[in-house]
Every structure is written in structure tokens, then in C-alpha cells.
Design an enzyme around this catalytic site. Structure first.
Site, PDB file in Angstrom:
ATOM      1  N   SER A  48      -4.619   0.957   3.264  1.00 52.90           N
ATOM      2  CA  SER A  48      -3.213   0.352   3.406  1.00 52.90           C
ATOM      3  C   SER A  48      -3.293  -1.634   3.587  1.00 52.90           C
ATOM      4  O   SER A  48      -1.906  -1.803   2.643  1.00 52.90           O
ATOM      5  CB  SER A  48      -2.079   1.236   4.646  1.00 52.90           C
ATOM      6  OG  SER A  48      -2.988   0.408   5.977  1.00 52.90           O
ATOM      7  N   ASP A 356       5.388  -2.857  10.424  1.00 52.30           N
ATOM      8  CA  ASP A 356       5.516  -1.011  10.836  1.00 52.30           C
ATOM      9  C   ASP A 356       4.615  -0.845  12.049  1.00 52.30           C
ATOM     10  O   ASP A 356       5.327   0.201  11.832  1.00 52.30           O
ATOM     11  CB  ASP A 356       5.599  -0.309   9.381  1.00 52.30           C
ATOM     12  CG  ASP A 356       4.240  -0.491   8.390  1.00 52.30           C
ATOM     13  OD1 ASP A 356       3.501  -1.424   8.958  1.00 52.30           O
ATOM     14  OD2 ASP A 356       3.971   0.213   7.874  1.00 52.30           O
ATOM     15  N   HIS A 359       0.673  -2.066   9.479  1.00 47.73           N
ATOM     16  CA  HIS A 359       0.547  -3.719   8.760  1.00 47.73           C
ATOM     17  C   HIS A 359       1.642  -4.884   8.744  1.00 47.73           C
ATOM     18  O   HIS A 359       2.379  -4.675   9.373  1.00 47.73           O
ATOM     19  CB  HIS A 359       1.673  -2.785   7.284  1.00 47.73           C
ATOM     20  CG  HIS A 359       0.357  -1.353   7.015  1.00 47.73           C
ATOM     21  ND1 HIS A 359       1.238  -0.262   6.990  1.00 47.73           N
ATOM     22  CD2 HIS A 359      -0.643  -1.100   6.979  1.00 47.73           C
ATOM     23  CE1 HIS A 359       0.329   1.191   6.737  1.00 47.73           C
ATOM     24  NE2 HIS A 359      -0.882   0.643   7.019  1.00 47.73           N
TER      25      HIS A 359
END
Ligand SMILES: *[C@@H]1O[C@H](CO)[C@@H](O)[C@H](O)[C@H]1NC(C)=O
Ligand SMILES: *[C@@H]1O[C@H](CO)[C@@H](O)[C@H](O)[C@H]1NC(C)=O
Ligand SMILES: *[C@@H]1O[C@H](CO)[C@@H](O)[C@H](O)[C@H]1NC(C)=O
Ligand SMILES: *[C@@H]1O[C@H](CO)[C@@H](O)[C@H](O)[C@H]1NC(C)=O
Length: 401
Positions: A48, A356, A359
Site C-alpha cells: 500500500s 489513517d 499510511h
């Protein structure tokens, strides 16, 4: 294009203050002067931290408020805006990378992104529903890349629009190959209730898988590699919230020492593998980038660099770290038949580091990018080249430090 035909990186001298050392080296190692590599494409592999839409394409879009700062709409990224890979693409004058898995609106003329959120290096023995880890592990990404390479050639030869959507053959040897993966292999171990010792014991096998993928890309003609190490896991709200951690297990900035030590151990071993790969793949220019130190510097000196609350998620739902694993950024709840967002963004993401809980914000990514791209002060070998010169083998990479 096969390995033997590929462009061979030049060996160059990076920075003048090393002149005395350079004079001691045989002049044959210095064959040309540094020049911009003019990378025509980027091929990215990862999780991610560099996913620009892969997981979203396969398993459903990242929800709002992801994307709110830069794209003003969710953009397949787990951030309020651009990721490191976006800043890398911008700085090389290339378009943002389309996700390989995204069949809608993609344009691969200057590269492709094989990363998906939740990807690990080793394939996991759990489904994404069970554990949250993506089935698109690095070995799958590697197969996808080989397939993309082969089929780009075939399809591009059909001409017309395909010529403008797929990379030219020679781009594969001249491209920059970027990697940012490993963090999830560590967290997956903890999720299986492994001890830190057991997680560390799995790292050699994890890195053997990593190394095999680098070799596959090399055999496909890739020559310029830009490898990010893994960040300070123990400073992420997601880890701090999930595991019982006593105050004594926190460092003076509030990060969990044990998780950061595992990340550092992974990085130490990764660096050893990179040294080995430089020997085994003599025509490759391989840059190891110390993302850990850059991120830890930012988190530990947040105020100095204009940031606030480095250990709290900007977008989340309650708790000490504004992180709730059951209501992550963008989570909604039904209230009187109406869907309302319960995990919202903070007021000003531009002064926050963590987006979040897992990240980084666009603002943090931008800061990190500036540190890694300029002068190589966070790279190994220690005096390396700026990003746009990463096709050159630094003479320092042949020295043992
Ligand atoms: C998955 O299971 C196999 C067989 O038991 C094992 O060898 C492998 O290490 C496991 N993979 C992970 C990531 O735990
Ligand atoms: C794909 O992107 C390239 C570079 O940005 C552009 O020149 C080309 O026209 C695009 N192809 C299509 C079909 O939009
Ligand atoms: C790990 O331990 C927790 C708490 O004891 C338990 O609920 C969970 O099922 C365990 N997970 C695995 C994969 O064994
Ligand atoms: C390298 O670049 C960073 C970020 O721009 C800067 O802070 C640092 O002072 C530079 N280091 C050297 C040795 O020039």
C-alpha cells in the site's frame, strides 16, 4: 528485451569530496561522467505504500476521504494525496503509474504499477477475507510483470491505439524498477501470534523470495533498481493500538521499540542481500534507500519540520492514536437509515504525518521524497546519486562498508 542486449549502466563518480578515495581506485572504474538517466518508464512493485489503484481495482475502491487533498476524490491510494511513487514519477517527468490490475482508463505507455495494498513478499496461507493480506504477493507481481513485458510487445505490434498505451520494447531495459515491500511480512507474522524471535527467524526466507524477484526482473532486462527499506513499524498507530505495549516498551518519542527493532533487523538483512545482488548481477545499478531513517527522523522531530501529532492518525475514529481497527479511515455507519462517515479526516492533513494509522499523508510523503531524491544522503552506498541518476553504478557500490 533480453539481458544481453540491455543497456549497461555506466560507472561514474558521484561527489567530489571523495576525490582522494577515487584517486586510489583504478581509473578503469571511472568510465564516464554522471548524466541524467532519462528513465522512459517506471515499473513498481510493492504494497500500500506505493499502490496507485491495484487493490482498489481488484477488491473495491479505497473509500473517501482518501484522495481529498490532491486528487479531490478517491484515487486508489491509501492517503489523502500523492504517494512517494507519485513524487518519483513527477520528478522524472513521467505520468502517474496506472495499476496493472486496473482495466478501466489505464495507460501503461510509461510504466506500470504491480503493487497492491496488503501485499507481502511471501505468499500468505490466508485469504484476504481472513487476514487482510492481498493475494497479490511479490511473486505474483513478478509473474504479472513478465507477462506484461511479453504481451506489451505482442499487442503493441498491432499498432494504432495500442502503440500509445503500452511501453516501447527498449523501455524495459532503460526503466527504473522501484520496490517498496516487506512491512506486511513482519506484521503478518505478529498476526499469526509469532514472537519477535520467530518473526526475525522468518526474515531470511522472506528475503530469499525478494531476491528471486529482483533476479527475474534482471533476466527480463531490468538494470536500474531503486529499493526502499521498510519504515518504523513501531511508530504506526495501527501497531501501537493493536498490541498491548507497556510504557517501558516505548522509546522517548512514543514508538514501540520491539517493532522498530524488527523493522531495523529486516533492513539490515535486506542491505546484506542488496550487497550480494550487486555481486551476482554485475550489470545492475542497485540503490538501497533508507526510508526507515527518513521516516523516523520526521516522526521524532515532527515539530522541527512543521508537523503535529506524529503518532496520531489524521483520519480515524477515536482512541489514544485516533485509530480503531474496526472503523478505519472512511468507515461508515447506518444511522436512522442514513449512511454517515464515522472515521473522518482531521482538519488539516498538511500538518500531519500519519494519514489513517498505517499510511502517510501527502505532506509527509512529499517531505520524505525530498530527503531521498536530492543527494543520496539516506542511500547506501552512503554517497550515492540523486534519483535521476540511479541508472549509473556508483563506484562506491563496489566498496565494502
Ligand atoms: C505457508 O504454509 C507452508 C506449508 O506449511 C509453509 O512452508 C510456509 O512457510 C507458510 N507461509 C507463511 C507465509 O507463513
Ligand atoms: C497514454 O499516455 C501517453 C503519455 O502521457 C500519451 O502520449 C498517449 O496519448 C496516451 N494514450 C491514450 C490512448 O490516451
Ligand atoms: C492469536 O491469539 C489471539 C489471542 O489469544 C487469538 O484470538 C487468535 O485466534 C490467535 N491467532 C492465531 C492465528 O492463532
Ligand atoms: C541533502 O538534502 C537534504 C534535503 O534537501 C538536505 O537537508 C541535506 O542537508 C542535504 N545534504 C547534503 C550533504 O547536501
Amino acid at each position: 528485451m533480453m539481458a544481453s542486449e540491455a543497456q549497461k549502466p555506466n560507472q561514474i563518480v558521484a561527489i567530489p569530496i571523495w576525490t582522494t578515495l577515487i584517486l586510489l581506485l583504478p581509473t578503469s572504474t571511472i568510465s564516464s561522467v554522471a548524466s541524467d538517466c532519462s528513465f522512459p518508464a517506471i515499473f513498481n512493485f510493492g504494497d500500500s505504500n506505493s499502490d496507485t489503484g491495484g487493490l482498489s481495482a481488484a477488491f473495491g475502491q479505497a473509500p473517501p476521504p482518501n484522495g481529498l487533498t490532491h486528487f479531490h476524490t478517491p484515487s486508489g491510494r491509501y492517503s489523502d494525496g500523492r504517494l512517494l511513487i507519485d513524487f518519483i514519477a513527477e520528478s522524472l517527468g513521467l505520468p502517474y503509474l496506472s495499476a496493472y490490475l486496473d482495466s478501466v482508463g489505464s495507460n501503461f505507455s510509461h510504466g506500470a504499477n504491480f503493487a497492491t495494498a496488503g501485499s507481502t513478499i511471501r505468499p500468505q496461507n490466508t485469504t484476504i477475507g481472513q487476514s487482510g493480506y492481498s493475494p497479490i504477493s511479490l511473486d505474483v507481481q513478478s509473474v504479472q510483470f513478465s507477462d506484461f513485458h511479453k504481451r506489451s510487445h505482442l499487442i503493441r505490434n498491432k499498432g494504432q491505439v495500442f502503440e500509445t498505451l503500452l511501453p516501447k520494447d527498449h523501455y524495459f531495459s532503460q526503466a527504473l524498477y522501484t520496490f517498496d515491500i516487506g512491512q506486511n511480512d513482519l506484521t503478518a507474522g505478529y498476526k499469526l501470534n509469532l514472537t519477535t524471535q520467530q518473526v526475525e527467524a522468518s526474515i531470511p526466507d522472506v528475503l530469499a523470495h525478494f531476491s528471486a524477484v529482483i533476479k527475474n526482473v534482471y533476466n527480463e532486462g531490468g538494470r536500474s533498481f531503486w529499493i526502499h527499506n521498510t519504515g518504523p513499524l513501531g511508530c504506526l498507530p495501527y501497531m501501537l493500538d493493536r498490541y498491548p505495549i507497556t510504557p517501558a516498551q516505548l522509546d522517548k518519542y512514543g514508538c514501540a521499540t520491539q517493532f522498530n527493532e524488527v523493522a531495523q533487523y529486516f533492513n539490515l538483512k535486506l542491505k546484506e542481500w542488496v550487497l550480494r545482488l550487486r555481486e551476482e548481477l554485475p550489470a545492475a545499478a542497485i540503490t538501497y534507500v533508507d526510508i526507515y531513517t527518513v521516516k523516523y527522523t520526521l516522526i521524532s522531530q515532527a515539530h522541527k519540520y512543521g508537523f503535529e501529532e506524529p503518532l496520531r492518525a489524521c483520519c480515524g475514529h477515536g482512541g489514544k492514536y485516533n485509530f480503531n481497527n474496526k472503523a478505519r479511515c472512511g468507515a461508515t455507519k447506518r444511522l436512522n437509515g442514513k449512511k454517515i462517515v464515522i472515521a473522518k479526516a482531521c482538519k488539516d492533513p498538511t500538518v500531519r504525518i500519519n494519514w489513517d494509522g498505517i499510511h502517510y499523508t501527502e505532506a509527509a510523503n512529499k517531505w520524505i521524497f525530498q530527503q531521498i531524491s536530492n543527494n543520496g544522503s539516506f542511500s547506501d552506498p552512503p554517497l550515492l546519486l540523486p534519483l535521476n541518476m540511479a541508472c549509473h553504478k556508483s563506484i562506491y557500490s563496489q566498496l565494502k562498508f
